[in-house]
Write an enzyme that holds these catalytic residues in place. Sequence first.
Site, short mmCIF file in Angstrom:
data_model
loop_
_atom_site.label_atom_id
_atom_site.label_comp_id
_atom_site.label_asym_id
_atom_site.label_seq_id
_atom_site.Cartn_x
_atom_site.Cartn_y
_atom_site.Cartn_z
N ASN A 1 -37.50 34.00 -18.53
CA ASN A 1 -36.65 33.13 -17.71
C ASN A 1 -36.03 32.09 -18.64
O ASN A 1 -36.71 31.16 -19.07
CB ASN A 1 -37.53 32.46 -16.64
CG ASN A 1 -36.78 31.42 -15.83
OD1 ASN A 1 -35.57 31.29 -15.93
ND2 ASN A 1 -37.52 30.66 -15.03
N TRP A 2 -34.76 32.29 -18.95
CA TRP A 2 -34.11 31.39 -19.90
C TRP A 2 -33.72 30.05 -19.27
O TRP A 2 -33.26 29.16 -19.95
CB TRP A 2 -32.87 32.08 -20.51
CG TRP A 2 -33.20 33.22 -21.42
CD1 TRP A 2 -34.44 33.70 -21.74
CD2 TRP A 2 -32.27 34.05 -22.16
NE1 TRP A 2 -34.35 34.75 -22.63
CE2 TRP A 2 -33.02 34.98 -22.89
CE3 TRP A 2 -30.88 34.07 -22.26
CZ2 TRP A 2 -32.43 35.95 -23.71
CZ3 TRP A 2 -30.29 35.03 -23.07
CH2 TRP A 2 -31.06 35.95 -23.80
N LYS A 3 -33.85 29.94 -17.97
CA LYS A 3 -33.51 28.70 -17.25
C LYS A 3 -32.08 28.26 -17.63
O LYS A 3 -31.24 29.11 -17.89
CB LYS A 3 -34.56 27.63 -17.51
CG LYS A 3 -35.98 28.15 -17.25
CD LYS A 3 -37.03 27.09 -17.23
CE LYS A 3 -38.39 27.73 -16.97
NZ LYS A 3 -39.46 26.77 -16.85
N HIS B 1 -38.70 30.10 -7.63
CA HIS B 1 -39.27 29.43 -8.81
C HIS B 1 -39.58 27.97 -8.45
O HIS B 1 -38.86 27.35 -7.68
CB HIS B 1 -38.28 29.49 -9.98
CG HIS B 1 -38.90 29.03 -11.26
ND1 HIS B 1 -39.01 27.70 -11.58
CD2 HIS B 1 -39.48 29.72 -12.27
CE1 HIS B 1 -39.62 27.59 -12.76
NE2 HIS B 1 -39.91 28.81 -13.20
N GLU C 1 -39.12 25.30 -9.93
CA GLU C 1 -38.02 24.34 -10.17
C GLU C 1 -37.01 24.40 -9.03
O GLU C 1 -36.41 23.39 -8.67
CB GLU C 1 -37.38 24.62 -11.54
CG GLU C 1 -38.30 24.17 -12.67
CD GLU C 1 -38.20 24.96 -13.94
OE1 GLU C 1 -37.21 25.68 -14.16
OE2 GLU C 1 -39.16 24.89 -14.75
N GLU D 1 -47.42 31.10 -10.81
CA GLU D 1 -47.07 30.07 -11.78
C GLU D 1 -47.52 28.72 -11.26
O GLU D 1 -46.78 28.06 -10.50
CB GLU D 1 -45.56 30.03 -12.01
CG GLU D 1 -44.97 31.32 -12.50
CD GLU D 1 -43.66 31.08 -13.25
OE1 GLU D 1 -43.59 31.42 -14.42
OE2 GLU D 1 -42.73 30.51 -12.64
N GLY E 1 -44.07 24.66 -18.40
CA GLY E 1 -43.39 23.81 -19.38
C GLY E 1 -44.21 22.63 -19.86
O GLY E 1 -43.67 21.70 -20.47
N SER F 1 -46.65 28.13 -19.49
CA SER F 1 -47.05 27.83 -20.87
C SER F 1 -47.71 29.02 -21.57
O SER F 1 -48.67 28.85 -22.32
CB SER F 1 -47.96 26.59 -20.90
OG SER F 1 -47.26 25.46 -20.42
N GLY G 1 -41.13 31.18 -19.95
CA GLY G 1 -40.01 30.25 -20.04
C GLY G 1 -39.73 29.98 -21.51
O GLY G 1 -39.03 30.75 -22.17
N GLY G 2 -40.32 28.93 -22.04
CA GLY G 2 -40.07 28.51 -23.42
C GLY G 2 -40.22 29.64 -24.43
O GLY G 2 -39.36 29.81 -25.32
P1 PGA Z 1 -42.91 28.06 -19.39
O1 PGA Z 1 -42.11 28.38 -18.06
O2 PGA Z 1 -43.34 29.38 -20.00
O3 PGA Z 1 -41.94 27.32 -20.27
O4 PGA Z 1 -44.09 27.22 -19.01
C1 PGA Z 1 -42.51 29.45 -17.23
C2 PGA Z 1 -41.58 29.57 -16.06
O5 PGA Z 1 -41.05 28.57 -15.58
O6 PGA Z 1 -41.32 30.69 -15.57
#
Ligand code: PGA
Length: 254
Positions: free
Chosen positions: A10-12, A95, A97, A165, A171, A211, A232-233
């Site tokens: 997920n590149w956000k 998600h 967010e 998640e 994050g 994470s 994510g990251g």
């Molecule tokens: P993260 O994000 O790996 O940066 O913690 C995961 C996600 O939001 O899907």
Amino acid sequence: MKRTPLIAGNWKMNTTVPEACSLAKAILAGMEPADGTETVICPPFVSLAPLHEVLAESPVKLGAQNMYFKPKGAFTGEVSASMIKPFCSYVILGHSERRQVFGESNELINAKIIAAVEAGLKPILCLGESLEQRKAGKAVDTVTGQLLSCLAEIRQTSGLVIAYEPVWAIGTGVNAGVDEVCQIMQALRAAVAGMYGTGAGEEVRLLYGGSVTAENAASYLSQPVIDGALLGGASLDPDQFTTIIKLAAAAKNI
Ligand code: PGA
């Protein structure tokens, strides 16, 4: 039952179109040919069409990070299932967010899942508890409650992917303990089996997200109840991303 491991990135809200194309090419360069895992990249909407060309001859699939449930109309700023379908196999829905920053409810996410399934997209439904809910001992109840609400009125789960998640792990660099994750995964699999039958509970793929790094990924991927990861990251770093794909192939013995 053998489930195909899935690693999704997920590149956000990261990468311009040229950056997205470079990152996708770097990921392709670092991947082993056909290792038995499934890889999905979820870039920003504007990069879906260009990446569809970049990934055309590759096994890597595309997913969108969101969509609206209406087919078209006066919904400024939104994108429908039929608009993303030519490029995408998957769509991330719910998600944290989207829930926290944009106020999405389980009811809205449910409507989006119905529209995605109707359009032939596979939803990656995200669920997770807050730190307060975990501290209050309500993690299992929270995620199973989200699951029931988000899947209301949905008659079949074929192709559904669920990403657990925990909000406090996204994050933050604080990844959830493997035992905690397995407990939630077992509860989710049981809940899907309760709603749709044992076969569906066995078939649904469950990802952990929050994470995940190349250092800690194997501890999750080696668990039979966990089928992959939503990153994510780590998905913005081609070395980490491709390392985690290889770890998934190794952990699942394929
Ligand atoms: P993260 O994000 O790996 O940066 O913690 C995961 C996600 O939001 O899907």
